[in-house]
Design an enzyme around this catalytic site. Structure first.
Site, PDB file in Angstrom:
ATOM      1  N   LYS A   1       0.935  -1.285   0.072  1.00 36.80           N
ATOM      2  CA  LYS A   1      -0.036   0.013   0.084  1.00 36.80           C
ATOM      3  C   LYS A   1       0.713   1.269   0.038  1.00 36.80           C
ATOM      4  O   LYS A   1       0.444   2.324   0.009  1.00 36.80           O
ATOM      5  CB  LYS A   1      -0.880   0.183   1.320  1.00 36.80           C
ATOM      6  CG  LYS A   1      -2.185  -0.807   0.826  1.00 36.80           C
ATOM      7  CD  LYS A   1      -3.210  -0.404   1.953  1.00 36.80           C
ATOM      8  CE  LYS A   1      -4.559  -0.907   2.031  1.00 36.80           C
ATOM      9  NZ  LYS A   1      -5.597  -0.554   2.829  1.00 36.80           N
TER      10      LYS A   1
ATOM     11  N   ARG B   1     -17.856  -0.553   6.416  1.00 37.42           N
ATOM     12  CA  ARG B   1     -18.400   0.867   6.049  1.00 37.42           C
ATOM     13  C   ARG B   1     -19.655   0.740   5.595  1.00 37.42           C
ATOM     14  O   ARG B   1     -20.503   0.859   5.710  1.00 37.42           O
ATOM     15  CB  ARG B   1     -17.321   1.566   5.662  1.00 37.42           C
ATOM     16  CG  ARG B   1     -16.337   2.193   6.746  1.00 37.42           C
ATOM     17  CD  ARG B   1     -14.996   2.754   6.003  1.00 37.42           C
ATOM     18  NE  ARG B   1     -14.420   1.755   5.568  1.00 37.42           N
ATOM     19  CZ  ARG B   1     -12.789   1.965   5.414  1.00 37.42           C
ATOM     20  NH1 ARG B   1     -12.333   3.083   5.555  1.00 37.42           N
ATOM     21  NH2 ARG B   1     -12.047   0.920   4.774  1.00 37.42           N
TER      22      ARG B   1
ATOM     23  N   SER C   1      -8.572   6.187   5.600  1.00 38.57           N
ATOM     24  CA  SER C   1      -7.433   6.862   5.664  1.00 38.57           C
ATOM     25  C   SER C   1      -6.964   7.310   4.231  1.00 38.57           C
ATOM     26  O   SER C   1      -6.434   8.483   4.313  1.00 38.57           O
ATOM     27  CB  SER C   1      -6.507   5.779   6.202  1.00 38.57           C
ATOM     28  OG  SER C   1      -6.729   5.296   7.539  1.00 38.57           O
TER      29      SER C   1
HETATM   30  P1  ADP Z   1      -6.786  -2.440   5.930  1.00 39.41           P
HETATM   31  O1  ADP Z   1      -5.811  -2.107   5.378  1.00 39.41           O
HETATM   32  O2  ADP Z   1      -6.686  -3.802   6.611  1.00 39.41           O
HETATM   33  O3  ADP Z   1      -8.113  -2.228   5.140  1.00 39.41           O
HETATM   34  P2  ADP Z   1      -7.470   0.013   7.390  1.00 39.41           P
HETATM   35  O4  ADP Z   1      -6.411   0.690   8.352  1.00 39.41           O
HETATM   36  O5  ADP Z   1      -7.790   0.503   6.247  1.00 39.41           O
HETATM   37  O6  ADP Z   1      -6.833  -1.640   6.959  1.00 39.41           O
HETATM   38  O7  ADP Z   1      -8.570  -0.561   8.169  1.00 39.41           O
HETATM   39  C1  ADP Z   1      -8.604  -1.370   9.159  1.00 39.41           C
HETATM   40  C2  ADP Z   1     -10.141  -1.624   9.573  1.00 39.41           C
HETATM   41  O8  ADP Z   1     -10.898  -0.694  10.021  1.00 39.41           O
HETATM   42  C3  ADP Z   1     -10.767  -2.466   8.428  1.00 39.41           C
HETATM   43  O9  ADP Z   1     -11.884  -3.392   8.882  1.00 39.41           O
HETATM   44  C4  ADP Z   1     -11.625  -1.266   7.961  1.00 39.41           C
HETATM   45  O10 ADP Z   1     -12.783  -1.947   7.464  1.00 39.41           O
HETATM   46  C5  ADP Z   1     -12.106  -0.595   9.142  1.00 39.41           C
HETATM   47  N1  ADP Z   1     -12.478   0.798   9.177  1.00 39.41           N
HETATM   48  C6  ADP Z   1     -11.759   1.915   8.556  1.00 39.41           C
HETATM   49  N2  ADP Z   1     -12.153   3.173   8.872  1.00 39.41           N
HETATM   50  C7  ADP Z   1     -13.546   2.770   9.308  1.00 39.41           C
HETATM   51  C8  ADP Z   1     -14.661   3.596   9.588  1.00 39.41           C
HETATM   52  N3  ADP Z   1     -14.515   4.985   9.242  1.00 39.41           N
HETATM   53  N4  ADP Z   1     -15.774   2.950   9.904  1.00 39.41           N
HETATM   54  C9  ADP Z   1     -15.614   1.462  10.245  1.00 39.41           C
HETATM   55  N5  ADP Z   1     -14.615   0.693  10.083  1.00 39.41           N
HETATM   56  C10 ADP Z   1     -13.691   1.349   9.446  1.00 39.41           C
END
Ligand code: ADP
Length: 167
Positions: free
Chosen positions: A42, A92, A130
């Site tokens: 990523k 989400r 993010s």
């Molecule tokens: P990954 O690279 O595993 O997707 P992330 O840091 O993007 O890692 O996300 C980690 C977890 O948190 C995932 O399950 C993602 O769906 C969840 N997540 C991220 N942002 C939100 C949000 N705003 N509401 C609910 N879940 C979230």
């Protein structure tokens, strides 16, 4: 028996959405292990060490037994090592569903003893991602509604170092 869950993610950077899921998850288990992946595919904005430090700092006030651990292995191996019986994921929108559904299904076949549990963040925090936080910051937008204040400053500083878009 102690119930342990692993909440894995890249956390690049940690957002208010992640923190809401962590708060909710910590209430459901005896111990919550936040697994921060190296995830070089990523090309993260922040190094693993920076992300670990950020997550540790931001969750310091969240009640419960929570630890933050780096991992660079198969998620199910990491969960086993941590003695977890649950993988926690945040859900989400429809867009997340497809990927999460597939991953949970495959993980179930790797280790049927570990359940994937999905939680939803507060409605106001659900759209936060993010990736979009970084994109908004790159164009000079205000991200203070989406991430904690110190994280907003750190993203701002990183963007300044890389150079903003459209300037
Ligand atoms: P990954 O690279 O595993 O997707 P992330 O840091 O993007 O890692 O996300 C980690 C977890 O948190 C995932 O399950 C993602 O769906 C969840 N997540 C991220 N942002 C939100 C949000 N705003 N509401 C609910 N879940 C979230």
């Amino acid at each position: 028996m102690t119930r342990t869950a692993v909440y894995p993610g890249t956390f690049d950077p940690i957002t208010l959405g992640h923190m809401d899921i962590i708060r909710r998850g910590a209430k459901l288990v005896d111990c919550l292990v936040i697994g921060v992946t190296t995830n070089p595919s990523k090309s993260p904005m922040f190094s693993l060490e920076e992300r670990l430090a950020m997550v540790r700092r931001e969750i310091a006030d969240i009640p419960g037994d929570i630890k933050v651990v780096a991992f660079d292995s198969l998620l199910m191996d990491f969960a086993e090592r941590e003695g977890a019986s649950m993988i926690l994921r945040g859900l989400r929108a429809v867009a997340d569903f497809e990927y999460e559904y597939q991953m949970a299904g495959m993980n179930q076949q790797i280790n049927a003893e570990i359940e994937t549990v999905f939680l939803m963040a507060d409605v106001s925090l659900q759209p936060i991602a993010s990736r979009l936080v970084k994109e908004i910051a790159m164009y000079g937008g205000d991200i203070s509604k989406f991430v904690p204040p110190v994280v907003a400053a750190e993203v701002g500083a990183r963007v300044d170092a890389i150079g903003r878009k459209g300037s």
